[in-house]
Structures are given as C-alpha cells and as structure tokens.
Scaffold this active site. Structure first.
Site, PDB file in Angstrom:
ATOM      1  N   GLY A 142       0.789  -1.222   0.000  1.00 61.49           N
ATOM      2  CA  GLY A 142       0.000   0.000   0.000  1.00 61.49           C
ATOM      3  C   GLY A 142       0.822   1.274   0.000  1.00 61.49           C
ATOM      4  N   CYS A 200     -27.717  -9.905 -16.178  1.00 65.75           N
ATOM      5  CA  CYS A 200     -27.140  -9.619 -17.491  1.00 65.75           C
ATOM      6  C   CYS A 200     -28.099 -10.091 -18.578  1.00 65.75           C
ATOM      7  CB  CYS A 200     -25.792 -10.307 -17.636  1.00 65.75           C
ATOM      8  SG  CYS A 200     -25.094 -10.164 -19.305  1.00 65.75           S
ATOM      9  N   CYS A 216     -26.038 -13.077 -20.587  1.00 60.50           N
ATOM     10  CA  CYS A 216     -25.671 -14.358 -19.985  1.00 60.50           C
ATOM     11  C   CYS A 216     -26.496 -14.667 -18.745  1.00 60.50           C
ATOM     12  CB  CYS A 216     -24.182 -14.398 -19.660  1.00 60.50           C
ATOM     13  SG  CYS A 216     -23.719 -13.428 -18.211  1.00 60.50           S
ATOM     14  N   CYS A 244     -23.054  -7.605 -18.736  1.00 65.30           N
ATOM     15  CA  CYS A 244     -21.808  -7.698 -17.974  1.00 65.30           C
ATOM     16  C   CYS A 244     -20.784  -6.720 -18.536  1.00 65.30           C
ATOM     17  CB  CYS A 244     -21.205  -9.099 -18.090  1.00 65.30           C
ATOM     18  SG  CYS A 244     -22.118 -10.380 -17.239  1.00 65.30           S
ATOM     19  N   CYS A 256     -18.724 -12.795 -19.506  1.00 63.10           N
ATOM     20  CA  CYS A 256     -20.027 -12.940 -20.146  1.00 63.10           C
ATOM     21  C   CYS A 256     -19.940 -14.000 -21.259  1.00 63.10           C
ATOM     22  CB  CYS A 256     -20.461 -11.597 -20.712  1.00 63.10           C
ATOM     23  SG  CYS A 256     -22.206 -11.509 -21.140  1.00 63.10           S
TER      24      CYS A 256
END
Lengths: 233, 291, 259
Positions: B36, B245, B248, B270, B276
């Site tokens: 970080g 979606c 899909c 998606c 997808c």
C-alpha cells in the site's frame, strides 16, 4: 492578638508614574495593623489619605514595596505580598471577599449569576447557589424582575446592592468593604449595616471605608487613622 | 496470431531499456515489501500521452517475459480502444502471446475493472492509476501527505465519508473507494468501482499499481488484507442491480447499462466481456449436451 | 490530577530570527485550570512565544515541558513527531484569530467538529453527529446548521465553530491567538462570555495572546506583559492592570480609552 484574621507588618506603598515624568506618590510608609475575627475596623482619614489603596493591598490588588500582608487562609497564613497569583486567587475564592465601590459588569451575565458566582467558584451547585443569591438580593430589595438581566443599564444604587450581595453571599471569613453604602437610600443602608453586624457576630473580620459617620459608628468597633502613615511617607 | 520479431526492430524487448526496467523492478520489490505504500520511481516517457496508462505500461514492461500471456482490459472489455492499443504495443515490442481469457493470462493490465473470475496464485494484475494519493483531496502539499502516511494520520478520510453521508444520506463514493492495506497504508485502488473492492481483499494474485504522471508504484501482495473504509453504522456496501445480465443472465457481475435505440430502450450487460462470453459458451455447450 | 505539578513548564525560552530576538528568556509555570494572558503591541514577540509554546516553532533556546495525561513531564520538542502531532490534535487546542485558518472551509460544520473525533478513531457516524450537534448548541449555533459550510456563517459564528472544533476532544490546554480580534464589539462580548463560561466549566488551561486589555481582564487569571521580546511585567491580572509598575505597562493601561 492571637490568630488574627489579618496581620499587616511594615508595609509601604509608593506609586511611580512613568508616563508622567516619573512622578512619585508616596501613600504610606511602615504601616502595620491587625484585625481579629469577629471585629470590624474602619479605615479613616481625609480624602487622598490612602484608604482605598490600603484596602486594595489587603485584597492583593495593589502590590506593596515593603512589608508583609498575612491573611488567615486554609488553616494557615498567606502573605499576599509574596504569594503566587494562584494562591491569591485561592484565598479570594475561600478566605477573603471584597466589595468595591463600583460593580464590574460582565456582558450578558445575569444579575443572579453575578451574585451566585462566588459560590459557584467554590463548587456549590448551580441551583443552591442561585437560591442563596436570590435570598441575598431579596434582602437588599433588588426586584426579582431584574435578576435575569445583566446589570449594565441598572442605576448606581442597584449596581451597588448587587455588588454587596455578591460580597456577602459566600460568608467570607474576611470581608473588605469600600464605601458599601455610598449610593444607597436610608432603608437599604440600614440593611447593609445589619448585614455587617450579623457577619461580625458570626466571626467575620471586617475592614471597611465608611464616609457616613452613623454607618461607621454602627458597623465598626474600631477606627484606624491613616494620616500618621501618610505623613511618614 | 502473428508474433513479430521484436529483436528485428529498433526497440528493446518491451520498449524500455534494461536499466530502466531494473530500476522499476526495484521500486516494485519495495512496493511489495510495504503493501500500500507509494514508492516513487523514475518514470520514463512512453510513446503515448499520460492518461493512456503510461504508469501501468511501465510496470508491465518491466515484469513481462517471453513466456507470459498478456490480457489488457479497459472498462472490463478487451476490445476498446485503449485496451487494443496497449495490447498492440506489447505485441509489437515483445511478441508475447495475448489472450482475452482471464484464466489463461499470466499478466492482466487493467483500467477501471477487475475481472469477475477469481484470480489465481501466480497471476499478476497491473492497474493504471491516474491519481495515486488518497489524501490529495484535502491536502495539496506532498510533504504533508507523506507525513500523514508516515504517521498513519488517516482520520481525515473519514471526514470525506462523513460528508457523503451528511449531504447525500449514504456513502456516495462509487469509484476509487479508499482502502486500508494490511492495517497500515491508506490506498487509492485506482478508478475501479467499489463493486471490485472486495476482490482486493486476500486476493491470491499479486496486484501492482502504476501511476505514470505522478511516478508512483504501489502493490498489494497475494493474500493481503484490504479493508474498505466505513462507519460502524454505515458499513461498506457494493453496488447491486435489479437486473441480471441480458446476455448471460449473470446476477453476480458488474453491469453496464447500454442504450439500444432512440426510444429509451436499454439493456444491462456484464462489463466483463470475457466473463459474459464464457458463461454464454458454457450455456451453449450445456444446451447442446442436453439435446 | 496532581495539583502540585504545573501543566506546562516554560523555562528560558528564546527564539531568534537571525540576530533579532522574537522572544527572549521567557519562563513561567502554567497550572491546571489557569488562564494566562500575554499582552503587548504587535511585534512585541507574543505570537512568536505562543508558537514556541504550542509546538509550532522550535525555540532557539529553552525548554517547554508538558505534563501529559499519565502525569509524566514531557519536553515537547523531544517528543517524536507522531506523539507531538497526536498531542496537538487531542490534548491541546489552538484557536486562531482568523477562523479561516482554523477551519476546513470546504466541509460542513458537523465535519469540522467531528474531524478530531475521527482522527482519534471514532467510527460511528451517528455518535459523531450527536456530539457535533451538542457542541453546536454549546457554542450557540443552531444545530439545524450542522450541514452548512463555514463560509455561510458570520464571522462570530465561524469563531465559535472553531472553538467547538478545538474543544470536542476535551483538551486540557488551549492556545488562543487574538480570539476576539477582527470581530464587531457586540459579537466580541458574546464570544468572550461564551469563552469565559467554557473555560471555567471545562477547567481548561489557556495561554491567551491578545492586545486587548479588556479581554484579559475578563478571562485571564494572570498576565505577562511583553515588550521587544521580553516579559517586562507579570502577575495577577488585576494587579498588573490596576497597579502597573513597568513604564511600558503603565503606557499600555493608560492608553485604553474609557468607554
């Protein structure tokens, strides 16, 4: 004198006015006095003899050039001429009260709270302090409708009575009074004289300046002449 | 797929010279050692403008080897301009294999999204970062933000979240949502949706972040704790949709809203095109098998 | 609280700007609950001294020792930066003359008050709101304005907001630099009254810098008068103001217009 309330020894006070060419004004020299609990002492002398100056030194408000000002405080003695600021403030909180000629008005603070303030500083709870302050104002004939107001616009006599109430409300063991009855009518003057007598009877040591000879005679059992110390200065 | 011979061209493998790559790798190692923490590095000029992902490209260029398989996505898709041009850049300068399949990639360079498919050990994600400093919104002085990081003085980030709730009733920050890494450094996760924040937490892959303009690199090593900031009474939440979606049927992926005509028609699909497509292929296979 | 040790012990603090002394050889003890006023004209060194005392300006000489909550006397310039910054954001407060220097103008009143709470780890939004509303009330700002930005407030309200922002973590020591400067007289009176009430009620220790003798008369227990970097006179506030000894103090006192 055993265990006096106040023992002043050999104090001298001179004002040096640097802004006016270093003019020196000697007020008194080598002054000593003692005050016992349960007695009342009147400072006496012509105008300009240093009565108010002496009274202020007894409160630690004016400083002295020499000598000591011992006051009874917390089962011992505190020399105001040498004490640290916080010690003087502690003494003013618990041991010594002062009623000046003029009320120092604080913006927005109600009359009742000004009078209750010395009790609040000692930790008395607000309701109790206000109740005692109210009783004191009532005795001094300050109308209840004025209590919630800030006294900035009050008359001189009203302000003076508020000042007196503030001085007497906390039962200080030592009380300094600078012309407490100066702007009062006869009825209120009598009330103040009674209050002084009662305080003395309860063991309070009082030092005051009283122009009114009748008041002085009624309130005091001893007179202290300042003139000799001024001449010595 | 053709793989042009990079040695035949006038550029070094992966464009950067070897000294620059070593320098960047050292910065990456430091970043991995201090999860970080923003490590400054001597960023090079790349043959494209800042804002096109020059930070991420330098990181990728420094770690890519001949055996790597590269995937590049932008907004979750492999076929958008930015993704295509970066993929072509590495094709031309390295000749490595590229893929659109998350599962097959060893390095995934990204802008704005993390793939829906769970990453695996050994994979590396490279994030393109526009603004690396999470404290910049309130403190313009770099010297002061560095001190704040050094002393972990991060209360001010909660002031920002507080303001969101006070003004909008909820934490409205939806992208680049601040996180604390390994209980220590505050980090901007780049402009990914907060939907992807939970994927940062204890991810088996190595996550590298490169900021080209500000010349900073930082990292989240595999299996590192990454916590999204929140309040006890306003816990961190990800976006959710009322739709699945349209292509899909996925109910667990980040959806893009597509306007389909001028009459207000729209559909939700998606954003991760590979995810997808994979689901639809699998559905097709299942359907065939069922016949 | 052990009353036999001062909260702040200042010994022989000097600060030089090149050859010129900002303040020179200042020593004093500040006791719990005590308010010390530092007065003097501009350029007298009072702001330099205030900055030296409040860990904002390392003095050229001398030491500033603070008794922390674990009763340990700590040299504030020997503390690590982390400790010093934490101390200044929790145990201490600093009220600037211009509230814009002490507020975050881009965030709401509630966030201004809540910032210190969040800095020390408060993570409950509702509790932060409640505390902020309570403090708005205490500084006489309508709690309904919790989500307003400071620039929408009057100067007096901004100053009161700055005070609330400082006092929310219950600091023990607050530094104030001309807290009533730049305010209208009527607004000043209200602020003074509020300050007087708060410092008494919270038993705060305060180092108060001002050029306004009426302000110290009302608020300060003790007074230090500074001239050309040195303390020329000090003592009980009413002693110094009613019976000034030093020529400069006499000049200051005699220069005040009687209203």
């Amino acid at each position: 004198m055993q265990n006096p309330a106040i023992a002043v020894t050999g104090i001298s006070k001179t004002f040096r006015l640097h802004t006016q060419g270093g003019t020196e004004i000697a007020v008194f020299r080598n002054l000593s006095l003692g005050v016992d609990f349960g007695t009342s002492l009147a400072l006496h002398g012509p105008s300009g003899s240093g009565k108010s100056t002496l009274l202020r030194t007894l409160y630690g408000n004016y400083r002295v050039d020499a000598g000591s000002i011992c006051i009874r405080h917390d089962a011992g003695y505190l020399d105001l001429a040498r004490a640290a600021p916080r010690q003087i403030l502690a003494a003013r909180c618990r041991s010594i009260g002062y009623v000046s000629q003029f009320l120092r008005v604080i913006p927005r603070v109600a009359t009742l709270d000004i009078v209750a303030d010395p009790l609040r500083q000692r930790g008395v709870d607000a309701a109790d302090a206000r109740a005692r302050a109210g009783a004191m104002l009532e005795r001094l004939n300050v109308p209840a409708r004025l209590w919630p107001l800030a006294p900035a616009t009050f008359s001189g006599g009203e302000q003076q009575r508020i000042n007196i109430a503030r001085g007497f409300v906390a039962d200080f063991p030592i009380l300094l009074l600078d012309e407490p009855t100066a702007s009062l009518d006869a009825a209120n003057r009598d009330v103040v004289v009674d209050m002084i007598s009662e305080a003395r009877a309860k063991g309070c040591a009082i030092v005051g300046i009283f122009h009114d000879a009748d008041v002085r005679a009624a309130a005091c059992d001893r007179v202290f002449e300042l003139a000799p110390f001024r001449d010595a200065a | 797929m053709t793989t042009p011979d990079s040695r035949g061209g006038s550029y070094n493998f992966a464009y950067l010279d070897e000294q620059s790559k070593r320098m960047i790798r050292r910065a990456i190692l430091k970043a991995v050692a201090l999860p970080g923490y923003q490590v400054p590095f001597g960023g090079r000029e790349m043959p494209m403008p800042h804002g096109w992902g020059t930070g991420g490209i330098q990181v990728t260029a420094s770690i890519i080897g001949r055996d790597d398989v590269l995937k590049v996505i932008d907004q979750g898709a492999d076929d958008t301009t930015n993704a295509v041009s970066i993929r072509n850049f590495f094709l031309r300068t390295t000749g490595v294999a590229t893929t659109e399949r998350t599962a097959d990639a060893s390095i995934i360079q990204t802008r704005h999204r993390m793939p829906e498919r769970k990453l695996q050990e050994g994979q590396i994600m490279v994030f393109q970062v526009p603004i690396p400093e999470p404290l910049r919104w309130l403190e313009p002085r770099e010297s002061e933000t560095r001190t704040m990081h050094a002393l972990a003085e991060y209360g001010i980030m909660h002031v920002r979240l507080y303001e969101d709730i006070a003004r909008l009733g909820r934490i409205a920050t939806a992208y680049d949502y601040p996180v604390q890494v390994n209980g220590r450094y505050l980090m901007r996760p780049s402009p990914i949706p907060k939907f992807d924040n939970p994927k940062l937490d204890r991810n088996p892959a190595l996550l590298l972040f490169g900021a080209g303009r500000e010349k900073r690199i930082y990292a989240v090593p595999p299996y590192t704790d990454v916590k999204s900031l929140d309040f006890e009474d306003h816990p961190f939440e990800v976006q959710s949709w009322d739709h699945t979606c349209a292509l899909c049927g996925a109910d667990d992926s980040f959806l893009d809203e597509i306007v389909t005509d001028d009459k207000g028609g729209r559909m939700f699909v998606c954003s991760d095109t590979d995810y997808c497509a994979e689901r639809r292929t699998a559905d097709g296979a299942n359907a065939e098998a069922a016949e | 609280m052990s009353a036999d040790l001062p909260l702040l012990r200042v010994s022989q603090v000097s600060h030089f700007y090149g050859d010129r002394a900002g303040c020179r050889d200042v020593s004093f003890d500040l006791w719990p609950g005590e308010i010390i006023g530092i007065v003097g004209e501009s350029g007298s060194g009072k702001t330099t001294l205030l900055n030296c005392l409040s860990a904002r300006l390392q003095p050229s000489h001398g030491r500033v020792i603070y008794r922390d909550r674990s009763e340990v006397m700590r040299d504030i310039y020997a503390l690590g930066e982390a400790e010093r910054r934490f101390l200044t954001r929790t145990d201490w407060g600093f009220v600037h003359q211009n509230p814009r220097d002490g507020l975050r103008l881009g965030v709401t009143a509630g966030a201004n008050i809540g910032e210190r709470l969040m800095a020390v780890g408060t993570r409950h939004y509702g509790n932060i709101r409640d505390t902020a509303r309570d403090w708005l009330g205490r500084v006489e700002i309508d709690a309904a304005r919790i989500d307003d930005l400071p620039p929408a407030f009057s100067g007096g309200m901004q100053q009161r907001l700055q005070i609330a922002r400082n006092l929310v973590t219950a600091p023990r020591l607050v530094f104030m630099d001309e807290p009533t400067g730049g305010l209208d007289v009527s607004v000043q009176a209200r602020l003074l009254d509020l300050l007087r009430d708060l410092v008494t009620r919270l038993k705060l220790s305060v180092v108060l810098v001002t050029h306004d003798l009426a302000v110290v008369r009302l608020l300060a227990h003790r007074l230090m008068v500074m001239q050309r970097g040195r303390v020329v006179e000090e003592g009980l506030t009413d002693q110094v103001l009613d019976d000034p000894h030093h020529p400069y103090t006499q000049l200051l006192v005699s220069s005040v217009l009687q209203a």
